[in-house]
Design an enzyme around this catalytic site. Structure first.
Site: not given
Ligand code: NDP
Ligand code: GDR
Length: 372
Positions: A10-11, A13-15, A89, A91, A102, A134, A136, A162
């Site tokens: 997941g390199i 992605g954001q984190d 993930a 995510s 999936y 998470t 969640e 998760k």
């Molecule tokens: P992102 O959605 O920004 O990044 C997800 C990363 O996973 C991307 O690099 C994506 O690749 C990669 N990925 C998705 N599916 C696959 C797959 N099948 N095989 C290989 N790589 C894959 O997520 P965040 O950086 O925000 O979060 C990082 C992790 O932390 C996730 O597991 C998320 O569920 C978890 N998490 C996040 C929180 C948050 O608030 N941000 C809170 C708690 C947990 P690509 O760029 O190609 O899409």
């Molecule tokens: P979340 O994040 O589901 O908490 O998961 P998201 O920002 O998608 O939703 C947060 C809350 O906002 C409400 N919401 C909306 N959400 C989205 N995406 N779009 C909208 O238009 C909208 N309007 C209201 C949602 O219903 C929800 O209650 C994130 C992800 O990063 C997960 O991968 C991670 O595990 C958790 O945070 C912790």
């Protein structure tokens, strides 16, 4: 001391992006898993990119996928990592209702594939594993604030996947003596947050509305409350979790919660626009009450936000607020950014980004409208 080697799934992605920057600064060699895509998908880490023709690079990317066991086994064998950060993930909670199988495969079984690769390769004593768990998992409110001892009640295919990943991590730790930890991280955001998560959707739309590129935008549940932190603070904790003496599970959160509606208000306030919310439920709307920024020409009373039930989830997580006392006491966890700093950071970045669109529009180019 020999150079530490990390493998980040997941390199891209954001984190993953913030964590790789953090580890590179610490002197690590960082290997990352990226997916094959029909377009370049490394925007977030392009500033860290090193020419593949240069020897002894510190950042190396490998193609792969969490659904492909043989790929993961081969890579872990080649890399021989000291630390694995399993961040990959599907995510997005709402999207997981559309792609439940999936999501289970990538987020749930994907974690098993990593753990089992380490076991198969006999790396149990060498490789430490961080699993991106998470808030969640807490889903339907059982108690607040939520800590390591709060019972789980997942409310989406994402959260259920998760939950499998959480328990298989605990099981491999107990069964095979592996150093494997869950970081139960609450929501964390940043200027490079995915565009379809609610905070980034809000900061992008607010910037576009302020600049006159878009009239209004739509959200779902404005009452949902989240414990929002800054991703930069949270990736530091991922590393600290793997440096602890004992492998354990940790809640990381700010301890404060805020409704989505308030985040909207704060984003607009950041650019000098005051909002008035009227109505309730699906009829709720937000209007410009005052515009204190001479740069923006917004008419008072203009409707800028409406609710669209398409964004409601079949089952919602209404309230998250974390208790990170354990991490504070044992790991010295503290966050440098509060919510106001976070909103400011995101808004400054998105206003700049949207000014580019404005420049293109003024030059006669067609620009995208963003409604997702
Ligand atoms: P992102 O959605 O920004 O990044 C997800 C990363 O996973 C991307 O690099 C994506 O690749 C990669 N990925 C998705 N599916 C696959 C797959 N099948 N095989 C290989 N790589 C894959 O997520 P965040 O950086 O925000 O979060 C990082 C992790 O932390 C996730 O597991 C998320 O569920 C978890 N998490 C996040 C929180 C948050 O608030 N941000 C809170 C708690 C947990 P690509 O760029 O190609 O899409
Ligand atoms: P979340 O994040 O589901 O908490 O998961 P998201 O920002 O998608 O939703 C947060 C809350 O906002 C409400 N919401 C909306 N959400 C989205 N995406 N779009 C909208 O238009 C909208 N309007 C209201 C949602 O219903 C929800 O209650 C994130 C992800 O990063 C997960 O991968 C991670 O595990 C958790 O945070 C912790």
């Amino acid at each position: 001391m020999s150079q530490k080697v990390a493998f980040i799934t997941g390199i891209t992605g954001q984190d993953g992006a913030y964590l790789s920057e953090f580890l590179l600064k610490k002197g690590y060699k960082v290997h990352g898993l990226k997916r094959r895509s029909s377009m370049f998908n490394t925007d977030r880490i392009d500033h860290l990119y090193e020419d593949p023709h240069v020897e002894n690079r510190n950042l190396v990317l490998h193609y792969g996928d969490m659904t492909d066991s043989t790929n993961l086994i081969r890579l872990i064998q080649e890399i021989q990592p000291d630390e694995i950060y399993n961040l990959a993930a599907m995510s997005h909670v709402h999207v997981s209702f559309e792609t439940p199988e999936y999501t289970g495969n990538a987020d749930g079984l994907g974690t098993l594939r990593i753990l089992d690769a380490v076991r198969l390769l006999g790396l149990e004593k060498k490789t430490r594993i961080y699993q991106a768990s998470t808030s969640e998992l807490y889903g339907k409110v059982q108690e607040v604030p939520q800590s390591e001892t709060t019972p789980f009640y997942p409310r989406s295919p994402y959260a259920v996947a998760k939950m499998y990943a959480y328990w298989i991590t605990v099981n491999y730790r107990e069964a095979y003596g592996m150093y494997a930890c869950n970081g139960i991280l609450f929501n964390h955001e940043s200027p490079i947050r995915g565009e379809t998560f609610v905070t980034r959707k809000i900061t992008r739309a607010t910037s576009r509305i302020a600049l006159g590129l878009q009239d209004k935008f739509y959200l779902g549940n404005l009452d949902a409350q989240r414990d929002w932190g800054h991703a930069k603070d949270y990736v530091r904790m991922m590393w600290m979790i793997l440096q602890a003496e004992e492998a354990e599970d940790w809640v990381i959160a700010t301890g404060k919660t805020t409704p989505v509606r308030e985040f909207v208000r704060m984003a607009f306030a950041e650019v000098g626009i005051e909002l008035e919310f009227k109505g309730t439920g699906v009829d709720e709307k937000a209007f410009v009450k005052a515009c204190n920024n001479p740069e923006f020409q917004l008419e008072i009373g203009k409707e800028v936000l409406a609710v669209d039930p398409a964004y409601f989830r079949p089952t919602e997580v209404e309230l998250l607020i974390g208790d990170a006392s354990k991490a504070k006491t044992k790991l010295g966890w503290e966050c440098k950014y509060d919510l106001k700093d976070l909103v400011k950071d995101m808004m400054q970045s998105d206003v700049k980004l949207m000014q580019k669109d404005q420049f293109l529009k003024d030059g006669g180019y067609k620009i995208m409208n963003y409604y997702e």
